[in-house]
Structure formats: structure tokens, C-alpha cells
Write a protein that holds these residues in place. Structure first.
Motif, PDB file in Angstrom:
ATOM      1  N   ASP A 140       1.041  -1.075   0.564  1.00 18.43           N
ATOM      2  CA  ASP A 140      -0.489   0.003   0.218  1.00 18.43           C
ATOM      3  C   ASP A 140       0.838   1.191  -0.035  1.00 18.43           C
ATOM      4  OD1 ASP A 140       1.296  -0.233   2.291  1.00 18.43           O
ATOM      5  OD2 ASP A 140      -1.100   0.386   3.582  1.00 18.43           O
ATOM      6  N   GLU A 141       1.764   1.237   0.359  1.00 17.35           N
ATOM      7  CA  GLU A 141       3.130   2.191   0.078  1.00 17.35           C
ATOM      8  C   GLU A 141       3.559   2.720  -1.822  1.00 17.35           C
ATOM      9  OE1 GLU A 141       4.126   4.320   1.728  1.00 17.35           O
ATOM     10  OE2 GLU A 141       2.579   4.317   3.093  1.00 17.35           O
ATOM     11  N   ASN A 142       2.935   1.723  -2.353  1.00 18.30           N
ATOM     12  CA  ASN A 142       3.890   1.877  -3.900  1.00 18.30           C
ATOM     13  C   ASN A 142       2.549   1.736  -4.825  1.00 18.30           C
ATOM     14  OD1 ASN A 142       5.952   1.729  -2.720  1.00 18.30           O
ATOM     15  ND2 ASN A 142       6.476  -0.638  -2.806  1.00 18.30           N
ATOM     16  N   ALA A 143       1.842   2.761  -4.400  1.00 13.21           N
ATOM     17  CA  ALA A 143       0.761   2.550  -5.082  1.00 13.21           C
ATOM     18  C   ALA A 143       0.446   3.999  -5.082  1.00 13.21           C
ATOM     19  CB  ALA A 143      -0.455   2.018  -5.520  1.00 13.21           C
ATOM     20  N   LEU A 144      -0.325   5.395  -5.520  1.00  5.31           N
ATOM     21  CA  LEU A 144      -0.876   6.686  -5.278  1.00  5.31           C
ATOM     22  C   LEU A 144      -2.624   6.732  -5.925  1.00  5.31           C
ATOM     23  CD1 LEU A 144       2.744   8.510  -6.534  1.00  5.31           C
ATOM     24  CD2 LEU A 144       1.389   7.550  -4.149  1.00  5.31           C
ATOM     25  N   PHE A 145      -3.483   7.533  -5.128  1.00  6.49           N
ATOM     26  CA  PHE A 145      -4.270   7.684  -5.863  1.00  6.49           C
ATOM     27  C   PHE A 145      -5.374   9.577  -6.375  1.00  6.49           C
ATOM     28  CE2 PHE A 145      -4.449   4.031  -3.535  1.00  6.49           C
ATOM     29  CZ  PHE A 145      -5.006   2.519  -4.304  1.00  6.49           C
ATOM     30  N   ARG A 146      -5.813   9.207  -6.961  1.00  5.43           N
ATOM     31  CA  ARG A 146      -6.542  10.723  -7.048  1.00  5.43           C
ATOM     32  C   ARG A 146      -7.892  10.354  -7.268  1.00  5.43           C
ATOM     33  NH1 ARG A 146      -2.578  12.464 -10.279  1.00  5.43           N
ATOM     34  NH2 ARG A 146      -3.139  12.895 -11.743  1.00  5.43           N
ATOM     35  N   GLY A 147      -8.891  11.094  -7.410  1.00  3.93           N
ATOM     36  CA  GLY A 147      -9.755  11.468  -7.740  1.00  3.93           C
ATOM     37  C   GLY A 147     -10.836   9.997  -8.548  1.00  3.93           C
ATOM     38  N   ASN A 148     -10.205   8.887  -7.398  1.00  2.00           N
ATOM     39  CA  ASN A 148     -10.667   8.023  -7.179  1.00  2.00           C
ATOM     40  C   ASN A 148     -10.020   6.762  -7.929  1.00  2.00           C
ATOM     41  OD1 ASN A 148     -12.583   8.045  -4.926  1.00  2.00           O
ATOM     42  ND2 ASN A 148     -15.003   8.906  -6.660  1.00  2.00           N
ATOM     43  N   LYS A 149      -9.215   7.001  -8.604  1.00  2.00           N
ATOM     44  CA  LYS A 149      -8.232   6.519  -9.236  1.00  2.00           C
ATOM     45  C   LYS A 149      -7.068   5.981  -8.612  1.00  2.00           C
ATOM     46  CE  LYS A 149      -7.763   7.079 -13.793  1.00  2.00           C
ATOM     47  NZ  LYS A 149      -7.660   7.345 -15.146  1.00  2.00           N
ATOM     48  N   ASN A 150      -6.360   5.156  -9.227  1.00  2.43           N
ATOM     49  CA  ASN A 150      -5.000   4.226  -8.992  1.00  2.43           C
ATOM     50  C   ASN A 150      -4.052   5.268 -10.443  1.00  2.43           C
ATOM     51  OD1 ASN A 150      -3.104   1.602  -9.817  1.00  2.43           O
ATOM     52  ND2 ASN A 150      -2.984   3.285  -8.068  1.00  2.43           N
TER      53      ASN A 150
ATOM     54  N   TRP B 237      -3.575  -6.165   0.597  1.00  2.00           N
ATOM     55  CA  TRP B 237      -4.935  -5.075   0.003  1.00  2.00           C
ATOM     56  C   TRP B 237      -6.255  -5.602   0.228  1.00  2.00           C
ATOM     57  CZ3 TRP B 237      -3.933  -0.058  -1.844  1.00  2.00           C
ATOM     58  CH2 TRP B 237      -2.282   0.383  -2.498  1.00  2.00           C
ATOM     59  N   CYS B 238      -5.833  -7.129   0.844  1.00  2.00           N
ATOM     60  CA  CYS B 238      -7.181  -7.783   0.869  1.00  2.00           C
ATOM     61  C   CYS B 238      -7.052  -7.893   2.617  1.00  2.00           C
ATOM     62  CB  CYS B 238      -7.763  -9.058   0.117  1.00  2.00           C
ATOM     63  SG  CYS B 238      -7.546  -8.575  -0.915  1.00  2.00           S
ATOM     64  N   PHE B 239      -6.127  -7.803   3.304  1.00  2.00           N
ATOM     65  CA  PHE B 239      -5.416  -7.864   4.402  1.00  2.00           C
ATOM     66  C   PHE B 239      -4.993  -6.974   5.073  1.00  2.00           C
ATOM     67  CE2 PHE B 239      -3.741 -11.431   8.367  1.00  2.00           C
ATOM     68  CZ  PHE B 239      -4.473 -11.483   9.181  1.00  2.00           C
ATOM     69  N   PRO B 240      -5.403  -6.020   5.288  1.00  2.00           N
ATOM     70  CA  PRO B 240      -4.610  -4.980   5.952  1.00  2.00           C
ATOM     71  C   PRO B 240      -4.523  -5.510   7.372  1.00  2.00           C
ATOM     72  CG  PRO B 240      -6.324  -4.002   4.925  1.00  2.00           C
ATOM     73  CD  PRO B 240      -7.103  -5.429   4.669  1.00  2.00           C
ATOM     74  N   TRP B 241      -2.671  -4.724   7.817  1.00  2.61           N
ATOM     75  CA  TRP B 241      -2.628  -6.023   9.009  1.00  2.61           C
ATOM     76  C   TRP B 241      -3.153  -4.698  10.006  1.00  2.61           C
ATOM     77  CZ3 TRP B 241      -0.661  -2.368  11.884  1.00  2.61           C
ATOM     78  CH2 TRP B 241       0.344  -0.555  11.382  1.00  2.61           C
TER      79      TRP B 241
ATOM     80  N   THR C   9      -6.817  -4.028  10.349  1.00  2.00           N
ATOM     81  CA  THR C   9      -7.955  -4.409  10.686  1.00  2.00           C
ATOM     82  C   THR C   9      -7.989  -5.510  11.157  1.00  2.00           C
ATOM     83  OG1 THR C   9      -7.885  -5.136   8.771  1.00  2.00           O
ATOM     84  CG2 THR C   9      -7.917  -2.659   8.949  1.00  2.00           C
ATOM     85  N   LYS C  10      -6.798  -6.066  10.949  1.00  2.00           N
ATOM     86  CA  LYS C  10      -7.010  -7.445  11.745  1.00  2.00           C
ATOM     87  C   LYS C  10      -8.023  -9.156  11.109  1.00  2.00           C
ATOM     88  CE  LYS C  10      -5.012  -6.717  16.406  1.00  2.00           C
ATOM     89  NZ  LYS C  10      -4.484  -6.166  17.232  1.00  2.00           N
ATOM     90  N   HIS C  11      -8.596  -7.925  10.032  1.00  2.00           N
ATOM     91  CA  HIS C  11      -9.317  -8.996   9.947  1.00  2.00           C
ATOM     92  C   HIS C  11      -9.353  -9.271   8.138  1.00  2.00           C
ATOM     93  CE1 HIS C  11     -12.273  -5.544   9.221  1.00  2.00           C
ATOM     94  NE2 HIS C  11     -12.619  -6.088   8.187  1.00  2.00           N
ATOM     95  N   ILE C  12      -9.745 -10.627   7.197  1.00  2.00           N
ATOM     96  CA  ILE C  12      -9.574 -10.015   5.708  1.00  2.00           C
ATOM     97  C   ILE C  12     -10.982  -9.603   5.320  1.00  2.00           C
ATOM     98  CG2 ILE C  12      -9.699 -11.717   3.057  1.00  2.00           C
ATOM     99  CD1 ILE C  12      -8.457 -14.143   5.557  1.00  2.00           C
ATOM    100  N   ASN C  13     -10.683  -8.328   4.318  1.00  2.00           N
ATOM    101  CA  ASN C  13     -11.807  -7.260   3.101  1.00  2.00           C
ATOM    102  C   ASN C  13     -12.320  -8.361   2.701  1.00  2.00           C
ATOM    103  OD1 ASN C  13     -13.226  -6.326   2.179  1.00  2.00           O
ATOM    104  ND2 ASN C  13     -12.405  -4.328   2.848  1.00  2.00           N
ATOM    105  N   PHE C  14     -13.543  -9.254   2.183  1.00  2.00           N
ATOM    106  CA  PHE C  14     -13.484 -10.554   1.564  1.00  2.00           C
ATOM    107  C   PHE C  14     -14.119  -9.480   0.206  1.00  2.00           C
ATOM    108  CE2 PHE C  14     -13.876 -13.097   4.832  1.00  2.00           C
ATOM    109  CZ  PHE C  14     -12.946 -13.882   4.897  1.00  2.00           C
ATOM    110  N   GLU C  15     -14.526  -8.560   0.003  1.00  2.00           N
ATOM    111  CA  GLU C  15     -15.015  -7.663  -1.065  1.00  2.00           C
ATOM    112  C   GLU C  15     -14.105  -7.100  -1.474  1.00  2.00           C
ATOM    113  OE1 GLU C  15     -18.648  -7.190  -1.353  1.00  2.00           O
ATOM    114  OE2 GLU C  15     -18.871  -8.207  -0.272  1.00  2.00           O
ATOM    115  N   ARG C  16     -12.840  -6.860  -0.898  1.00  2.00           N
ATOM    116  CA  ARG C  16     -11.952  -6.382  -2.103  1.00  2.00           C
ATOM    117  C   ARG C  16     -10.563  -8.013  -2.488  1.00  2.00           C
ATOM    118  NH1 ARG C  16      -8.144  -2.304   2.203  1.00  2.00           N
ATOM    119  NH2 ARG C  16      -9.764  -1.048   2.549  1.00  2.00           N
ATOM    120  N   TYR C  17     -10.781  -8.884  -1.693  1.00  2.00           N
ATOM    121  CA  TYR C  17     -10.643 -10.207  -2.538  1.00  2.00           C
ATOM    122  C   TYR C  17     -11.543 -10.757  -3.248  1.00  2.00           C
ATOM    123  CZ  TYR C  17      -8.311 -15.303  -2.254  1.00  2.00           C
ATOM    124  OH  TYR C  17      -8.643 -16.225  -1.906  1.00  2.00           O
ATOM    125  N   LYS C  18     -12.570 -10.417  -3.270  1.00  2.00           N
ATOM    126  CA  LYS C  18     -14.120 -10.502  -4.650  1.00  2.00           C
ATOM    127  C   LYS C  18     -13.021  -9.920  -5.489  1.00  2.00           C
ATOM    128  CE  LYS C  18     -17.087 -11.682  -2.143  1.00  2.00           C
ATOM    129  NZ  LYS C  18     -19.412 -11.865  -1.786  1.00  2.00           N
TER     130      LYS C  18
END
Length: 251
Positions: free
Chosen positions: A200-210, A234-238, A240-249
Motif C-alpha cells: 500500500d506504500e507503492n500506489a498513488l491515488f487521485r480522484g478515485n483512481k490509481n 490490499w485484502c488483509f490490511p494488517w 484491521t486484523k481481518h480479511i476484507n472479502f469484498e476486496r478479495y473478490k
């Protein structure tokens, strides 16, 4: 190792890249093991990276060519510039076009979709790039498995001493056992150039876009390694301590 480059030292470097004179003092930017500075000239904003390890200089020369190819193929990576001698590396420095964007820890669905699309574009291009010897011969014990036996010998005993639930301690041991058992299967997978550190340190976002993928580390490994890093960060942000299944899909 230099911990700082003065404006006096940076001025001739900027001049060598022919992007104009500095309009203001360089700003040091937190980043990887190298020194990063944002500079502003009449022609725009740029990032100068001072390469502290001379062994990495040939790698960055190839990286400049790769970035150009990725950019031409629609992958949002920052362009690198050649100096007056026609080289990307000049006085142990490389120059990138500075891309305005933010690093984030929380992403909307549109941002994740954009990120997945760019991750796919990146690997579609990397899959057909001829791999030079400097990348193939790059050693990286972090990936290649020597660290697994080291971890079993040194880390597991320390984990067992910690005040943690027994289930977690067992999971660490079981995971290392599985990694050691199946390492030969991994070594048989076809290898190619991968990003190597798509967190997550190696991607930049602007206006809802990578809008940028940065810090390609040029590892010669199986694609599944990059995919595993992608899913983990991106799917298991450390935090939050849980898997984000929506992102995983989405991945």
C-alpha cells in the motif's frame, strides 16, 4: 551511506538532466533505502533518487527503459529521464516525473477496481519483457527460501516465548512447515520480472483512481509471489486484523 544531499550537490545533477534550474530548495521525501528529493523547475515537478548502493546502478539503468515501455503500454508508472550522456543514471542519481497523488489505507470500490486493472496491465506487459542477466542474477534470500530454515531455527523459539494464544504459536510453526515442504514446488514455477513489493506504500491515488505504481524492485520470480503480496496488503490490511472479502473478490 549519505543521509542528506545538499542543494549545492543537487544543482549540477538537475542541470545534467536538462529540466531547468531549481525554483526552490529540494524537499526530502521519505522512501526506500535510497535518498529521495522532490524538486520544482520551470518545466514541472520531479523526484530525484540518489542510489546509495553502487551495485544497483545497472538495475536502475534497465528500470528506465522498462518504465518507458510500461508507460507507452498504458501502465501508470512515473517516466524516468535521460541525462546529457543518454543514460538514465547520472552521478548515482535518477530523475522521475513527479506524479501528484496520495498513499491511502482506506480505498473505495472504484479505487480498488482501478488498482486491480493497473496491476493486471503491469503484469501483462512484464510477462512479455525479455529478462536481462542483471535481473536474473540478482540474489534475494528474502524470497528464495534460505530464510525459511533460518526462521524455524531462530524465530519460532522466540515466538513460543511470547504471551500469545497457543493457536497463534501453532499457526506460525505450521505455516513455516508448509513453506519448507512446498518450496520445491514454488521453485519449479516459471519465473519472470515482477514488481516485487506491491504494497500500500507503492500506489498513488487521485480522484478515485490509481494514478501511479511506484518503486518497482525488479525481482525475477513467479507471478504468484506478486499476487500473494497484493492480496496480503490490499485484502488483509494488517491494522484491521481481518480479511476484507469484498476486496478479495475484486482481486
Amino acid at each position: 551511506m549519505k543521509q542528506y544531499l545538499s542543494e549545492t550537490l543537487l544543482r549540477p545533477v538537475v542541470a545534467d538532466f536538462s529540466v531547468g534550474l531549481l525554483l526552490r530548495s529540494p524537499v526530502k521525501i521519505k522512501g526506500d533505502a535510497n535518498l529521495n528529493y522532490k524538486i520544482v523547475t520551470p518545466s514541472g515537478s520531479y523526484l530525484i533518487k540518489y542510489i546509495q548502493n553502487p551495485n544497483e546502478l545497472p538495475m536502475f539503468e534497465f528500470l528506465g527503459t522498462l518504465h518507458q515501455h510500461l508507460h507507452d503500454s498504458g501502465v501508470p508508472v512515473p517516466l524516468m529521464f535521460k541525462g546529457k550522456r543518454g543514460k538514465y543514471v547520472n552521478n548515482s542519481c535518477v530523475l522521475y516525473k513527479f506524479i501528484e497523488g496520495r498513499k491511502k489505507r482506506r480505498w473505495s470500490e472504484q479505487e480498488m477496481i482501478s488498482l486491480v486493472e493497473n496491476f493486471t496491465k503491469l503484469h501483462n506487459v512484464l510477462d512479455i519483457i525479455p529478462v536481462p542477466a542483471i535481473v536474473k542474477e540478482k540474489t534475494d534470500d528474502y524470497i528464495r527460501g534460505e530464510n525459511i530454515s533460518y526462521s524455524k531455527r531462530h524465530i519460532v523459539p522466540e515466538v513460543l516465548k511470547l504471551n500469545l494464544p497457543l493457536s497463534i504459536k501453532n499457526e506460525v510453526s505450521i505455516t513455516l512447515d508448509l513453506l519448507e515442504k512446498h518450496l520445491s514446488d514454488y521453485d519449479e514455477l516459471p519465473k519472470r520480472i515482477i514488481h516485487g513489493d506491491f504494497n500500500d506504500e507503492n500506489a498513488l491515488f487521485r480522484g478515485n483512481k490509481n494514478v501511479a505504481i511506484i518503486d518497482i524492485t525488479l525481482k525475477y520470480e513467479a507471478f504468484v509471489f506478486d499476487l500473494a503480496i497484493f492480496i496480503y496488503w490490499w485484502c488483509f490490511p494488517w491494522w484491521t486484523k481481518h480479511i476484507n472479502f469484498e476486496r478479495y473478490k475484486l482481486v
